[in-house]
Design a protein around this motif. Sequence first.
Motif, short mmCIF file in Angstrom:
data_model
loop_
_atom_site.label_atom_id
_atom_site.label_comp_id
_atom_site.label_asym_id
_atom_site.label_seq_id
_atom_site.Cartn_x
_atom_site.Cartn_y
_atom_site.Cartn_z
N ASN A 1 29.11 54.78 31.29
CA ASN A 1 28.02 54.05 31.48
C ASN A 1 28.08 52.59 32.23
OD1 ASN A 1 26.65 55.83 29.98
ND2 ASN A 1 26.87 54.37 28.15
N LYS A 2 29.49 51.88 32.38
CA LYS A 2 29.59 51.07 33.08
C LYS A 2 30.89 50.97 34.03
CE LYS A 2 28.09 47.90 29.27
NZ LYS A 2 28.41 46.92 28.36
N VAL A 3 32.12 51.33 33.50
CA VAL A 3 33.27 51.33 34.50
C VAL A 3 33.03 52.47 35.74
CG1 VAL A 3 35.70 51.69 34.51
CG2 VAL A 3 34.80 50.62 32.32
N LEU A 4 32.98 53.72 35.13
CA LEU A 4 32.91 54.66 36.21
C LEU A 4 31.63 54.58 37.25
CD1 LEU A 4 33.78 57.49 34.15
CD2 LEU A 4 35.08 56.99 35.81
N PRO A 5 30.44 54.23 36.90
CA PRO A 5 29.42 53.85 37.82
C PRO A 5 29.65 52.91 38.89
CG PRO A 5 28.50 54.28 35.74
CD PRO A 5 29.97 54.33 35.41
N THR A 6 30.33 51.73 38.05
CA THR A 6 30.61 50.45 39.04
C THR A 6 31.54 50.86 39.99
OG1 THR A 6 30.12 49.02 37.02
CG2 THR A 6 31.23 48.16 38.75
N TYR A 7 32.65 51.42 39.61
CA TYR A 7 33.67 51.84 40.62
C TYR A 7 33.32 52.36 41.69
CZ TYR A 7 38.18 53.41 42.20
OH TYR A 7 39.34 53.70 43.01
N TYR A 8 32.51 53.65 41.52
CA TYR A 8 32.03 54.56 42.45
C TYR A 8 30.81 54.19 43.19
CZ TYR A 8 35.73 57.92 41.18
OH TYR A 8 36.90 58.38 40.90
N ASP A 9 29.76 53.79 42.27
CA ASP A 9 28.28 53.51 43.09
C ASP A 9 28.31 51.98 43.49
OD1 ASP A 9 27.86 55.87 42.09
OD2 ASP A 9 26.68 55.32 40.30
N ALA A 10 28.95 50.88 42.78
CA ALA A 10 28.93 49.71 43.34
C ALA A 10 30.30 49.00 43.71
CB ALA A 10 28.26 48.70 42.18
N PRO A 11 31.00 49.58 44.65
CA PRO A 11 32.15 49.06 45.07
C PRO A 11 32.36 47.52 45.17
CG PRO A 11 31.37 50.65 46.72
CD PRO A 11 30.48 50.61 45.70
N LYS A 12 31.50 46.95 45.82
CA LYS A 12 31.62 45.43 45.78
C LYS A 12 31.61 44.70 44.61
CE LYS A 12 29.56 44.24 50.69
NZ LYS A 12 28.69 45.32 51.38
N LYS A 13 30.88 45.31 43.94
CA LYS A 13 30.87 44.61 42.52
C LYS A 13 32.12 44.79 41.86
CE LYS A 13 28.60 44.23 38.03
NZ LYS A 13 27.82 44.98 36.71
N TRP A 14 32.79 45.77 42.02
CA TRP A 14 34.09 46.17 41.52
C TRP A 14 35.03 45.18 41.99
CZ3 TRP A 14 35.85 49.29 37.35
CH2 TRP A 14 37.16 49.52 37.41
N GLN A 15 34.96 45.15 43.42
CA GLN A 15 35.72 44.26 44.10
C GLN A 15 35.71 42.94 43.57
OE1 GLN A 15 38.37 45.12 45.92
NE2 GLN A 15 39.04 43.18 46.11
N LYS A 16 34.45 42.32 43.21
CA LYS A 16 34.18 41.05 42.57
C LYS A 16 34.98 41.00 41.22
CE LYS A 16 30.73 37.51 42.31
NZ LYS A 16 29.85 37.34 41.46
N ILE A 17 34.82 41.94 40.56
CA ILE A 17 35.55 41.80 39.18
C ILE A 17 37.05 41.71 39.29
CG2 ILE A 17 36.01 43.27 37.21
CD1 ILE A 17 33.30 44.56 37.53
N VAL A 18 37.51 42.61 40.39
CA VAL A 18 39.10 42.47 40.71
C VAL A 18 39.66 41.22 41.00
CG1 VAL A 18 40.73 42.98 42.48
CG2 VAL A 18 39.35 45.00 41.28
N PHE A 19 38.67 40.51 41.90
CA PHE A 19 39.30 39.08 42.48
C PHE A 19 38.84 37.88 41.34
CE2 PHE A 19 39.47 39.77 47.08
CZ PHE A 19 40.70 40.43 47.18
N THR A 20 37.98 38.06 40.60
CA THR A 20 37.37 37.39 39.71
C THR A 20 38.47 37.16 38.54
OG1 THR A 20 35.22 37.62 39.89
CG2 THR A 20 35.63 36.32 37.64
#
Length: 546
Positions: free
Chosen positions: A504-523
């Motif tokens: 419900n969180k990891v996979l949808p974020t990675y595939y559907d919200a790449p900008k959010k994923w990128q933000k998590i990576v840099f944070t």
Amino acid sequence: MEHIYSKWHHPYKPAAKYKKKVAYFSMEFGIDQAFNIYSGGLGFLAGSHMRSGLELKQNMIGIGMLWKYGYYDQARNDDQTLKTEFNEKHFDFLEYTGIEVTIKLHDNPNVKVRAYVLKPEVFGTVPMYFLSTDVDGNDHLSRTITNHLYDQNPVTRISQSIVLGIAGAKVVEALGGADTYHLNEGHALPAFYYLRDKGVTKEQMVFTTHTPEKAGNEERDARHLNRCGFFGRTYSEQELQTEMVNGGMINYTISALRMARKANGVSKLHAIVANDMWKDYEGICEIIPITNAQNQKFWQDETIKKSWQKDNATAYKKRKLALKSELFDEVYKQTGKKLDPTVLTIVWARRFAAYKRADLLLHDYDRFKKLIHNEKYPVQIIWAGKPYPFDYGAIDTFNHLVHQSKQEPNLAVLIGYEIDLSRKLKCGSDVWLNTPRITREASGTSGMTAAMNGSVNVSTDDGWIPEFKKDEENCFVLPALDYQKPTYEQDKLDTDNLYNILENKVLPTYYDAPKKWQKIVFTAMNDVIPEFTTQRMAADYYKKLF
């Protein structure tokens, strides 16, 4: 001519705030792939510490063991299952210091121990001294003491502690002595007994405890240790009585905590757990937290670092794809499977110990099958790690994962989990999966170096994670649960929670919200550096412990 490193010597003038002479004893050091004498996290941590000691110009030296066969080499049987190999190692970069000391072991009063130096310029560490009993003139049995890290023979294990502790302390004496003697874990405990007899005061002795695991806190029969020469001389019955706990035993951790001026646990949570574990024994010193860390310069990919500093997502993604491809070349080489760099890749890689639960994802087999066959959100999973070579339960788990992965194109189990592979896995993964049972992982440093390289931690709330976590901002954390529940119930709850988070969180974020994923990576990089780097940690040790 006298060897320059046969006296206390650094290639620099120690910085004023680090001028105290510290001797750091550890059974294992993970410094470089070429010097494979370590088993896992304890070694990686100690190696990073020695690197940062040099970077900060600290007046510290390392004392370790020169393992003739290292820990072991991971190979495969015909069916790809784990095969343990013991191959002799050769390290041309070590030099004999001319220092040879003798110790009494069992009924042999003259076991020779030689000290070899690892000079700072070789791998960028403080000067380090490695001990070997593989010396001409020693009998066969004595020569084999430094063969295997964590030998399975209990008498050999005791001898290894005596070599590291007493021979190590004698080597430090030959170098000119130290102001502070630091034991990284209880393995070198005989050093404290020997030094105490030599008039070294409690003020000068400090100790780090690394594990809440019972097996990690060695406990052995006091009279047997006395016969082995553990105390540096033969103790009287009365002296033994004062050291005994738990019905005639010596507990290495309790003895170290009694003799040290101060001790530390390796995360804030671990210090609480450790103080609680040992509180019923009298004479225990204070246990403060100094959270483990890793060396950024050694572990962080340079291009990833630059893209993060410039907040350049495009450069980061380009480099991440290249690093994934490098990792997948290794997967292809070992398993013949071609993984896809555009697919979310989950890695579980660390020492295979039961409480770390390598196979947690398989506890719910139906959901596991659904996860790995999900076409909308595809995943790839890689496992790696070294079980202790005689821990047959852990080897069985490793082999079970091998058999499972054979049937699926997107699963792989790798061998050769040492520094080089560890780096590839951290750089090439998207998710770093960490699944210890709560309170059992004292710190767990692999997630720190994973975060430095853009691998997002998905973890139980244990070890260093409570100090780092901002759930869904820099990592994904499983809800904390009651660790006093039966392990079966904990495993069931953690499995359900892990799947909920992944689906419900990891996979949808990675595939559907790449900008959010990128933000998590840099944070995560912002939050792991500098707080979880050994520059901070090595400074803390001087400030708070030494």
